[in-house]
Design an enzyme around this catalytic site. Sequence first.
Site, mmCIF file in Angstrom:
data_model
loop_
_atom_site.group_PDB
_atom_site.id
_atom_site.type_symbol
_atom_site.label_atom_id
_atom_site.label_comp_id
_atom_site.label_asym_id
_atom_site.label_seq_id
_atom_site.Cartn_x
_atom_site.Cartn_y
_atom_site.Cartn_z
ATOM 1 N N SER A 127 -17.656 18.608 21.913
ATOM 2 C CA SER A 127 -17.205 19.891 21.400
ATOM 3 C C SER A 127 -18.267 20.960 21.674
ATOM 4 O O SER A 127 -18.585 21.218 22.833
ATOM 5 C CB SER A 127 -16.875 19.768 19.911
ATOM 6 O OG SER A 127 -16.145 20.870 19.448
ATOM 7 N N GLU A 164 -5.963 17.013 21.090
ATOM 8 C CA GLU A 164 -7.125 17.690 20.508
ATOM 9 C C GLU A 164 -6.733 18.569 19.323
ATOM 10 O O GLU A 164 -7.351 18.530 18.257
ATOM 11 C CB GLU A 164 -7.813 18.559 21.566
ATOM 12 C CG GLU A 164 -8.352 17.839 22.777
ATOM 13 C CD GLU A 164 -9.761 17.319 22.603
ATOM 14 O OE1 GLU A 164 -10.323 17.421 21.485
ATOM 15 O OE2 GLU A 164 -10.306 16.783 23.583
ATOM 16 N N HIS A 187 -9.064 15.859 18.288
ATOM 17 C CA HIS A 187 -10.434 16.287 18.546
ATOM 18 C C HIS A 187 -11.406 15.464 17.706
ATOM 19 O O HIS A 187 -11.167 15.229 16.522
ATOM 20 C CB HIS A 187 -10.552 17.774 18.191
ATOM 21 C CG HIS A 187 -11.801 18.438 18.654
ATOM 22 N ND1 HIS A 187 -12.177 18.493 19.969
ATOM 23 C CD2 HIS A 187 -12.769 19.112 17.966
ATOM 24 C CE1 HIS A 187 -13.303 19.171 20.083
ATOM 25 N NE2 HIS A 187 -13.704 19.540 18.878
#
Length: 492
Positions: free
Chosen positions: A188, A310, A404
């Site tokens: 990320s 995600e 995610h």
Amino acid sequence: MRVTTPSGVVEGAEGDGVLLFAGIPYAEPPVGDLRFQPPRPHPGWDGVRDATRFGPASAQSPQRLGAPLPEFPDWSEDCLTLNVFTPGVDGALRPVIVWIHGGAFTVGSGAMSWYDGSSFARRHDLVVVTVNYRLGALGFLSLDEVDGAQPGAGNNGLLDQIAALRWVRDTIAAFGGDPGRVTVAGGSAGAISIDALLGMPEAQGLFHGAILESGAGQPFHTPHVAAQVTALFLEAAGVSGVAELKSLPVEDVLRAQGAVAAQLRTTPGAVRAEDGRPVTSAFSPVVDPAAGPRTTAPGIPILLGTNLDENGLWSVMAPELAEEQLQRRVSRMHRDPDRLLEVYREELPDAAPGDILSRILTDMIFRIPAIRFAEARAASDPDVWMYLFTWPSGAQDGRLGACHLLELPFVFNQLTAAGVTEFAGPHPPQPLADRMHDAWAAFARTGDPATPELPEWGRYDASARTTMEFGADSRPVGDPGAAARRLWLDAR
């Protein structure tokens, strides 16, 4: 166990065959007049420093980023420390993984239990370093136009990461690591950081491989965007200059930071890019496209990828979406919204409007930028490997999907760590963790993620687009989601 570093002696702890040296300073505390300044070398210490406890994370406010995640960390402005997991301090030169945590550049910690490097050390004879760096305004508030004496303050978080990599170069051999085989990895915001580091001359030569999970190809803030964020921040903080900012209690810095983030979320257009596009992230690395071409670190192998769902991390909290709302949202995303919806409905024939929107957002924000990054990289450097994580979480009644961050406890082989059951469900598959963990370790050791347990994993290029799918089965797939991919890339 004691190790002598250039700054002084540290004493770590041993557990289950792995040595941990935690909370080691790699730079001087960025407090007082050093707030908003680039990191400086640590002055050192006398005697033996206790390195059995993790140091505090960067100053941050609790945020709910989505589904339940591990505990909120202790924090302090005095946060520039790192942690070393090693099989031994025996003079061996082992490959090194340096992990840069994510958290939207506003939250997170290198001490999070999901990032425990013990399995890499024990199972693969690797050294793992996890890093804390300045977050939010303290790490990414641009002050160039406010005070010429604070140049580059908008990238202090990146400069912290570079300082940590220099510490690794100069010191890791004493901990059993090889400074000539360093792989920098991040998820990320950590992956976005690595994307930025690949283009920074100051970072060249400090790492020899890179792993970018769910963050490659993301847009950086330009100076134009950063200046708008800074103006909003100064207004929210009630100050006009850097001297006042440096004396502001850190709790007030965090309050102003939160106010700006909320304003960008609730007021589209409060900050706009040069093309008029609304900007929704308050803090990000700052890159000036007018400064000329960025360094791209040629010759460095790249492993990158995304997760299939995600956006499930956020859509799980969203209200139910009506069909007309879906059409309205998509009409603002693509020049051919009817065709885009047709393609995604073919891919997800039984999905509700909210699930279709979530997959579209996943591709638009994460997968397509990663593909563009891989395409551009592979055109000049062939050592690029792409993955797609597709195993769906069993938590939240399955609504998270392969969301995610879900791959992280698999990559680190930490399926029993705090918060994993709440996030992944009660029985995350250990064989999947073994496959991913071993592939990441192979990449750190050789620059190639191939392992005996995986089918042949071909390099990524713009013709075959070979992508390793990590799911119920792990197998290479050619150009997954091809129809949607073509629509997005044709819209460039």
